[in-house]
Design an enzyme around this catalytic site. Structure first.
Site, PDB file in Angstrom:
ATOM      1  N   SER A 136      60.492  39.221 109.431  1.00 20.00           N
ATOM      2  CA  SER A 136      60.370  37.753 108.853  1.00 20.00           C
ATOM      3  C   SER A 136      60.776  37.070 108.438  1.00 20.00           C
ATOM      4  CB  SER A 136      58.563  37.565 108.562  1.00 20.00           C
ATOM      5  OG  SER A 136      58.358  36.234 108.491  1.00 20.00           O
ATOM      6  N   TYR A 149      51.711  40.394 102.835  1.00 22.00           N
ATOM      7  CA  TYR A 149      52.731  40.142 104.616  1.00 22.00           C
ATOM      8  C   TYR A 149      53.886  39.878 104.064  1.00 22.00           C
ATOM      9  CZ  TYR A 149      54.780  37.841 109.029  1.00 22.00           C
ATOM     10  OH  TYR A 149      55.192  36.845 109.828  1.00 22.00           O
TER      11      TYR A 149
END
Length: 253
Positions: A136, A149
């Site tokens: 990401s 995350y």
């Protein structure tokens, strides 16, 4: 990467980017199977003509069983995409956040490792193939409301780099997909500037089709994240993104 004749497994491909990638690989001429936990989504994908397999990346037995099923059905498997992931906000002032962190790391990092471990002997034995890991932009430019995350995706990036080095000379490539915010899985509700899914997938497939395939699949919209430290914008951007901490329940009222 020649996209026209590949046999692809997309783990975590029942929704969002993973589902879109499965459809794009199929449209390019590939044979595509999708693995995931959502029975109704798997039924829908089976109706579209995809092979489907139930797989929970947090469960060793489930991963091993899914691997055996996939390789029995698709002995020519040459591409494994590891898409499974969860993205949840956490309030680090509240010790109860730890369970969210545990689930996030278990799914995003250890789930990825389980899948890679399961299929590495097969791809190495073939002497050719590709792993596509998914990180990401947040791995490189943290979004403070989602610390677990960010940490898990940064870890997948580092793991991908190490895996690539260890597999050098085997014929197995490791390609890291680095999405920005994409308008799927509800991200558009958090970020109104999220990139439309179809636009993102179009850029991704163009990059994957390049020869040689880039080690990192970086669409235009993620370059500011990926190279923030190099460009000297990191601190300012983290400070800007920290304004989103106001979304945490403890910061409201």
């Amino acid at each position: 990467m020649d996209l026209s004749d590949r046999t692809v497994l997309v783990v975590g491909g029942t929704s969002g980017i993973g589902r879109g990638l499965a459809r794009r690989f199929a449209a390019a001429g590939g044979t595509v199977a999708v693995a995931g936990r959502n029975p109704s989504a798997l039924e829908e994908l089976a109706a579209e003509g995809f092979g489907t397999v139930v797989l929970d990346v947090t469960d060793d037995t489930s991963v091993a069983g899914a691997r055996d099923t996939v390789l029995a059905r698709y002995p020519e498997l040459d591409t494994v995409v590891t898409m499974s992931g969860v993205m949840v906000m956490e309030d680090l002032r509240d010790p109860a956040h730890f369970e969210t962190t545990r689930t996030t790391v278990e799914t995003n990092l250890l789930g990825t490792v389980r899948v890679l471990d399961a299929f590495t002997p097969h791809l190495v034995g073939r002497g050719a193939g590709t792993f596509v890991t998914v990180t990401s932009g947040i791995a490189f430019l943290p979004f403070p409301p989602m610390p677990g995350y960010a940490a898990s995706k940064a870890a997948v990036h580092a793991y991908s780099e190490a895996l690539r080095a260890q597999l050098e000379g085997t014929g197995v490539d490791v390609v890291e997909l680095v999405p920005p915010a994409v308008a799927s899985a509800g991200q558009e509700k958090v970020n109104p500037n999220a990139l439309p899914l179809d636009d993102y997938l179009g850029e991704v497939m163009d990059l994957l089709a390049q020869e040689p395939t880039p080690r990192e699949i970086l669409v235009e919209g993620v370059l500011g994240h990926r190279f923030a430290e190099r460009d000297g914008t990191y601190e300012a951007l983290v400070a800007q993104r920290s304004r989103a901490l106001s979304m945490l329940p403890s910061r409201q009222g």
